[in-house]
Design a protein around this motif. Structure first.
Motif, short mmCIF file in Angstrom:
data_model
loop_
_atom_site.label_atom_id
_atom_site.label_comp_id
_atom_site.label_asym_id
_atom_site.label_seq_id
_atom_site.Cartn_x
_atom_site.Cartn_y
_atom_site.Cartn_z
N ALA A 1 -8.10 -8.04 -1.36
CA ALA A 1 -7.68 -6.85 -2.37
C ALA A 1 -8.61 -6.92 -3.59
CB ALA A 1 -6.35 -6.93 -2.43
N ASN A 2 -9.26 -5.70 -3.75
CA ASN A 2 -9.97 -5.60 -5.02
C ASN A 2 -10.28 -4.39 -5.51
OD1 ASN A 2 -12.08 -5.87 -7.21
ND2 ASN A 2 -13.27 -7.18 -6.03
N SER B 1 -13.80 -3.15 -5.47
CA SER B 1 -14.79 -3.43 -4.03
C SER B 1 -15.57 -2.25 -3.97
CB SER B 1 -13.73 -3.75 -3.12
OG SER B 1 -14.69 -3.98 -1.90
N TYR B 2 -16.80 -2.46 -3.26
CA TYR B 2 -17.71 -1.28 -2.93
C TYR B 2 -17.05 -1.05 -1.43
CZ TYR B 2 -20.75 -2.27 -6.50
OH TYR B 2 -21.52 -2.21 -7.75
N PHE B 3 -16.16 -1.70 -0.83
CA PHE B 3 -15.85 -1.35 0.44
C PHE B 3 -14.33 -0.56 0.49
CE2 PHE B 3 -18.56 -4.91 0.92
CZ PHE B 3 -19.44 -4.50 1.67
N LYS C 1 -6.56 -1.72 -0.91
CA LYS C 1 -5.54 -2.66 -1.23
C LYS C 1 -5.52 -3.17 -2.78
CE LYS C 1 -3.89 -3.12 2.89
NZ LYS C 1 -2.39 -2.55 3.12
N GLY C 2 -6.47 -3.23 -3.29
CA GLY C 2 -6.73 -3.55 -4.77
C GLY C 2 -5.96 -2.29 -5.64
N GLU C 3 -6.50 -1.35 -5.48
CA GLU C 3 -5.85 0.08 -6.21
C GLU C 3 -4.25 -0.07 -5.75
OE1 GLU C 3 -9.46 2.74 -5.94
OE2 GLU C 3 -7.98 3.13 -4.47
N VAL D 1 1.58 -10.92 -1.31
CA VAL D 1 1.33 -12.00 -0.33
C VAL D 1 -0.12 -11.63 0.22
CG1 VAL D 1 2.14 -12.94 1.86
CG2 VAL D 1 3.72 -11.98 0.10
N ARG D 2 -1.07 -12.46 0.05
CA ARG D 2 -2.36 -12.01 0.59
C ARG D 2 -3.01 -13.00 1.76
NH1 ARG D 2 -5.80 -11.54 -5.03
NH2 ARG D 2 -4.77 -9.62 -5.92
#
Length: 226
Positions: free
Chosen positions: A115-116, A119-121, A127-129, A145-146
C-alpha cells in the motif's frame, strides 16, 4: 464486553475474522454486513443483510466500539479497476466515515503489503489512498494489517505461479520462510482480532499501528518451536 462490526464477512480473510470474533469472550455481539447467508450461526451474531452493499452505511449500528473491514474484491470479479475501486475504496471510506460518526473507537483494516498512495501502480496506490483517508477520520486507534500474499485456494494464473514460488521457499527455508512471505487467512484473521482487542483494551500505545508480516505471524500463530 463490546459489540464488533465486520465488513467483508464472507471473504477470504473476513470468514476467519468472523469466527475469531464469535469465539472471543471479549465480544458480546457481532454485527456483520453481508449480501448472502453467513457461514456461522450464533446467538451473538446479527447479520446486516442488504443485496446492494452501497446501502450498508445506513445499517451501521450505533453501539459498536470496534469495526473490522476485510472488504475487498478483485478487478476480475468487479469487471474492471474502476468498479473494484467503488468497493475497495469508496465503500470502505463510506463505512469508516459512518463508523466514526457512530462513535466507534477502534478501526481495523485488512490492507496490502505494498500500500502506497504515491505508487505508479493502480492497486497499491488505491490501498495507500484508502489508508490515508482512514487516518484522516482520526479514530482513537487505527490498525492497518498488511499481509503478504494471502495463501489460499484461488486458482488464477498469477496465484498458481505464486504458489509454486511459495512451495520452493518452503523447500529451501522451511515453514518459517514461507510464512514471513505469505500468511494464511486463519493467521491474518487471528492477528487482526487480537490487535483490535488489544487497542480496545488500552494495550496499544500508538494511534496508528501497522502490522507487517512479522507482526502478523507473532500475533496470529503460536510461538515457533525449535
Amino acid at each position: 464486553m463490546t459489540t464488533a462490526v465486520l465488513a467483508g464477512s464472507t471473504g477470504q480473510t473476513g470468514t476467519p475474522i468472523l469466527a475469531h470474533l464469535l469465539a472471543s469472550p471479549s465480544i458480546s455481539s457481532v454485527q456483520a454486513f453481508t449480501r448472502k447467508d453467513l457461514p456461522h450461526a450464533s446467538s451473538t451474531l446479527t447479520p446486516l443483510t442488504a443485496s446492494d452493499p452501497h446501502t450498508w452505511p445506513s445499517l451501521y449500528p450505533s453501539n459498536a466500539k470496534i469495526f473490522f473491514s476485510a472488504l475487498a474484491t478483485s478487478r476480475a470479479i468487479a469487471g474492471g479497476f474502476e468498479n473494484q475501486r467503488k468497493i475497495d475504496y469508496d465503500l470502505n471510506v463510506a463505512l469508516a466515515t459512518k463508523a466514526k460518526e457512530s462513535g466507534t473507537k477502534v478501526y481495523v483494516l485488512i490492507s496490502a503489503a505494498n500500500a502506497n498512495p504515491h505508487s505508479y501502480f493502480g492497486y497499491p496506490k488505491m490501498k495507500g489512498e484508502l489508508e490515508e483517508a482512514i487516518k484522516a477520520l482520526n479514530f482513537e486507534h487505527t490498525i492497518f494489517v498488511r499481509p503478504g500474499w494471502i495463501a489460499g485456494e484461488r486458482q488464477t494464473m498469477t496465484e498458481n505461479v505464486l504458489k509454486r514460488v511459495k512451495g520452493l521457499l518452503g523447500t529451501v527455508g522451511g515453514d518459517r520462510a514461507v510464512d514471513f512471505w505469505a500468511q494464511t487467512p486463519e493467521v491474518i484473521g487471528r492477528a487482526a482480532v487480537k490487535a483490535g482487542l488489544e487497542a480496545l483494551e488500552g494495550k496499544q500505545g500508538e494511534k496508528v499501528r501497522v502490522l507487517g508480516g512479522g507482526e502478523i505471524i507473532r500475533l496470529g500463530k503460536k510461538e515457533w518451536k525449535a
